[in-house]
Scaffold this motif. Structure first.
Motif, PDB file in Angstrom:
ATOM      1  N   LEU A  83       0.580  -1.108   0.240  1.00 11.89           N
ATOM      2  CA  LEU A  83       0.033   0.563  -0.230  1.00 11.89           C
ATOM      3  C   LEU A  83       1.045   0.984   0.154  1.00 11.89           C
ATOM      4  O   LEU A  83       0.801   2.302  -0.004  1.00 11.89           O
ATOM      5  N   LEU A  84       1.762   1.137   0.728  1.00 11.20           N
ATOM      6  CA  LEU A  84       3.029   2.418   0.511  1.00 11.20           C
ATOM      7  C   LEU A  84       3.245   3.048  -0.515  1.00 11.20           C
ATOM      8  O   LEU A  84       3.328   3.355  -0.829  1.00 11.20           O
ATOM      9  N   LEU A  85       4.382   1.200  -0.869  1.00 10.05           N
ATOM     10  CA  LEU A  85       5.219   1.587  -2.111  1.00 10.05           C
ATOM     11  C   LEU A  85       3.782   2.073  -3.757  1.00 10.05           C
ATOM     12  O   LEU A  85       4.658   2.679  -4.344  1.00 10.05           O
ATOM     13  N   GLY A  86       3.255   0.912  -3.197  1.00  3.48           N
ATOM     14  CA  GLY A  86       2.374   1.459  -4.266  1.00  3.48           C
ATOM     15  C   GLY A  86       1.427   2.190  -4.964  1.00  3.48           C
ATOM     16  O   GLY A  86       1.872   3.025  -5.761  1.00  3.48           O
ATOM     17  N   THR A  87       1.019   3.267  -3.566  1.00  2.00           N
ATOM     18  CA  THR A  87       0.540   4.846  -3.707  1.00  2.00           C
ATOM     19  C   THR A  87       1.809   5.235  -4.246  1.00  2.00           C
ATOM     20  O   THR A  87       1.138   6.574  -5.226  1.00  2.00           O
ATOM     21  N   LEU A  88       2.709   5.285  -3.760  1.00  2.65           N
ATOM     22  CA  LEU A  88       3.410   6.466  -3.723  1.00  2.65           C
ATOM     23  C   LEU A  88       4.342   6.081  -5.604  1.00  2.65           C
ATOM     24  O   LEU A  88       4.696   7.410  -5.851  1.00  2.65           O
ATOM     25  N   ALA A  90       2.143   5.029  -7.887  1.00  2.16           N
ATOM     26  CA  ALA A  90       1.212   4.918  -8.373  1.00  2.16           C
ATOM     27  C   ALA A  90       1.380   6.874  -8.577  1.00  2.16           C
ATOM     28  O   ALA A  90       0.819   7.398 -10.135  1.00  2.16           O
ATOM     29  N   ALA A  91       1.298   8.209  -7.399  1.00  2.00           N
ATOM     30  CA  ALA A  91       0.991   8.921  -7.352  1.00  2.00           C
ATOM     31  C   ALA A  91       2.287   9.810  -8.148  1.00  2.00           C
ATOM     32  O   ALA A  91       1.789  10.852  -9.163  1.00  2.00           O
ATOM     33  N   ALA A  92       3.535   9.218  -7.992  1.00  2.00           N
ATOM     34  CA  ALA A  92       4.584   9.881  -8.520  1.00  2.00           C
ATOM     35  C   ALA A  92       4.342   9.571 -11.224  1.00  2.00           C
ATOM     36  O   ALA A  92       4.855  10.487 -11.219  1.00  2.00           O
ATOM     37  N   VAL A  93       3.921   8.732 -10.904  1.00  2.00           N
ATOM     38  CA  VAL A  93       3.840   8.233 -12.698  1.00  2.00           C
ATOM     39  C   VAL A  93       2.590   8.327 -13.487  1.00  2.00           C
ATOM     40  O   VAL A  93       2.723   8.978 -14.556  1.00  2.00           O
ATOM     41  N   SER A  94       1.381   9.125 -12.315  1.00  2.00           N
ATOM     42  CA  SER A  94       0.165   9.947 -12.914  1.00  2.00           C
ATOM     43  C   SER A  94       0.002  11.394 -13.058  1.00  2.00           C
ATOM     44  O   SER A  94      -0.321  11.387 -13.347  1.00  2.00           O
ATOM     45  N   GLN A  95       0.950  11.571 -12.119  1.00  2.00           N
ATOM     46  CA  GLN A  95       0.744  13.119 -11.545  1.00  2.00           C
ATOM     47  C   GLN A  95       1.989  14.737 -11.357  1.00  2.00           C
ATOM     48  O   GLN A  95       1.537  14.940 -11.910  1.00  2.00           O
ATOM     49  N   THR A  96       3.062  13.121 -12.871  1.00  2.00           N
ATOM     50  CA  THR A  96       4.115  14.182 -12.996  1.00  2.00           C
ATOM     51  C   THR A  96       4.395  13.755 -14.160  1.00  2.00           C
ATOM     52  O   THR A  96       4.368  12.673 -14.360  1.00  2.00           O
ATOM     53  N   VAL A 151      -1.611  -3.119  -5.882  1.00  2.00           N
ATOM     54  CA  VAL A 151      -1.773  -1.484  -5.440  1.00  2.00           C
ATOM     55  C   VAL A 151      -1.532  -1.108  -6.243  1.00  2.00           C
ATOM     56  O   VAL A 151      -2.215  -0.013  -6.010  1.00  2.00           O
ATOM     57  N   TYR A 152      -0.443  -1.043  -7.274  1.00  2.00           N
ATOM     58  CA  TYR A 152      -0.136  -0.175  -7.656  1.00  2.00           C
ATOM     59  C   TYR A 152      -1.324   0.025  -8.917  1.00  2.00           C
ATOM     60  O   TYR A 152      -1.526   1.385  -9.854  1.00  2.00           O
ATOM     61  N   ASN A 153      -1.146  -1.150  -9.332  1.00  2.00           N
ATOM     62  CA  ASN A 153      -2.740  -1.132 -10.673  1.00  2.00           C
ATOM     63  C   ASN A 153      -3.659  -0.427 -10.144  1.00  2.00           C
ATOM     64  O   ASN A 153      -4.026   0.490 -11.117  1.00  2.00           O
ATOM     65  N   ASN A 154      -4.326  -0.587  -9.371  1.00  2.00           N
ATOM     66  CA  ASN A 154      -6.257  -0.205  -8.503  1.00  2.00           C
ATOM     67  C   ASN A 154      -5.369   2.122  -8.706  1.00  2.00           C
ATOM     68  O   ASN A 154      -6.145   2.190  -8.769  1.00  2.00           O
ATOM     69  N   ALA A 155      -4.266   1.872  -8.393  1.00  2.00           N
ATOM     70  CA  ALA A 155      -4.710   3.279  -7.564  1.00  2.00           C
ATOM     71  C   ALA A 155      -4.413   3.935  -9.101  1.00  2.00           C
ATOM     72  O   ALA A 155      -4.147   5.811  -8.758  1.00  2.00           O
ATOM     73  N   VAL A 156      -3.051   3.720  -9.587  1.00  2.00           N
ATOM     74  CA  VAL A 156      -2.932   4.325 -11.093  1.00  2.00           C
ATOM     75  C   VAL A 156      -4.229   4.358 -11.871  1.00  2.00           C
ATOM     76  O   VAL A 156      -4.031   5.672 -12.309  1.00  2.00           O
ATOM     77  N   ALA A 157      -4.701   3.898 -11.821  1.00  2.00           N
ATOM     78  CA  ALA A 157      -5.913   4.300 -12.647  1.00  2.00           C
ATOM     79  C   ALA A 157      -6.862   5.120 -11.590  1.00  2.00           C
ATOM     80  O   ALA A 157      -7.869   5.825 -12.799  1.00  2.00           O
TER      81      ALA A 157
END
Length: 271
Positions: A83-88, A90-96, A151-157
């Motif tokens: 949850l920690l690493l996947g969310t971070l 996802a935020a980096a890839v999708s928001q920047t 977690v990454y796949n769910n968060a980035v989407a």
């Protein structure tokens, strides 16, 4: 114009769908049936009789509880790391936007695309190279490699479906980064994180291949089940435990489905 909802599926298609579902789920139903059989040394069909004694036998087996506790511990910690690493990520890839963003995204999802035996051999080689003894933590690290992907796949989407104007509006109103995350970002991605965490927990709980290479002498519940299958005694106990595994993994997956089925709507798109 006639609606497509009025068309009925052909009989052949219905039969094919039913046969496919039967092929997929009949083995699972057999697990439930053999959990109640009176035969303890073989899988005889039809069962000679039915009994519930194996539930009491399973309840009083300390090795079952030890394996179950280890599986829950590993799955819980691996899910928290994911949850920690996947969310971070996802935020980096999708928001920047930055050079190599797509390559990083590919590297993040690569562990779940590789065969489990490849991941297991790679982790075992790395642990041996750095003289890291096999323990609960080596199992957790092994499971976290593929839990992060879920977690990454769910968060980035969900990040990509969340309107950037919401974050900009929060910043314009004076909110700092933490306040924006807590009151704007987290409510929009919360269900995606919860679903990803549930899926990650389910995957970790029933993982076998990676655990075989990273567990050493530790036995999680799936490893315990494999070891019990080769012993010609009390085989219905294995089926009782398998029922628990089915329920533990099915319920989070079902919950994740209901949490994310409406996730195609873009939050804040009309504001």
């Amino acid at each position: 114009m006639r609606s497509d909802r009025g068309h009925r599926a052909p009989l052949v298609l219905k039969i094919a769908a039913g046969a496919g579902l039967l092929f997929l789920h009949l083995p699972i139903l057999l697990i439930f049936v053999y959990a109640f059989t009176t035969e303890e040394k073989s899988y005889q069909w039809p069962p000679p009789g039915f009994t519930t004694q194996w539930f009491a036998v399973t309840w009083n087996r300390p090795d079952v509880w030890q394996a179950l506790g280890l599986s829950v511990q590993v799955a819980t910690i691996a899910t928290a790391i994911a949850l920690l690493l996947g969310t971070l990520c996802a935020a980096a890839v999708s928001q920047t936007k930055f050079f190599g963003r797509e390559a990083i995204s590919l590297l993040v999802i690569l562990p779940i695309a590789l065969p489990g035996i490849i991941t297991g051999i790679a982790l075992r080689s790395a642990f041996s190279l750095f003289d890291i003894p096999f323990s609960v933590w080596t199992i957790i690290l092994g499971h976290a490699t593929f839990c992060v992907v879920v977690v990454y796949n769910n968060a980035v989407a969900r990040f990509r479906r969340t309107s950037g104007s919401l974050i900009e509006a929060s910043m314009d109103l004076g909110a700092d980064g933490f306040q924006t995350f807590r009151h704007v970002v987290l409510p929009n991605i919360g269900t995606a994180l919860l679903a990803g965490g549930m899926l990650a927990f389910a995957l970790s709980f029933d993982e076998v291949i990676v655990t075989t290479f990273t567990g050493g002498q530790q036995s999680t519940l799936p490893i315990w089940m494999l070891e019990e299958l080769i012993r010609p005694r009390q085989r219905p106990v294995t089926n009782v435990v398998a029922m628990v595994v089915v329920l533990v993994t099915f319920l989070p997956i079902l919950a994740a489905y209901y949490l994310t089925r409406d996730g195609d709507q873009v939050a804040g798109s009309g504001k």
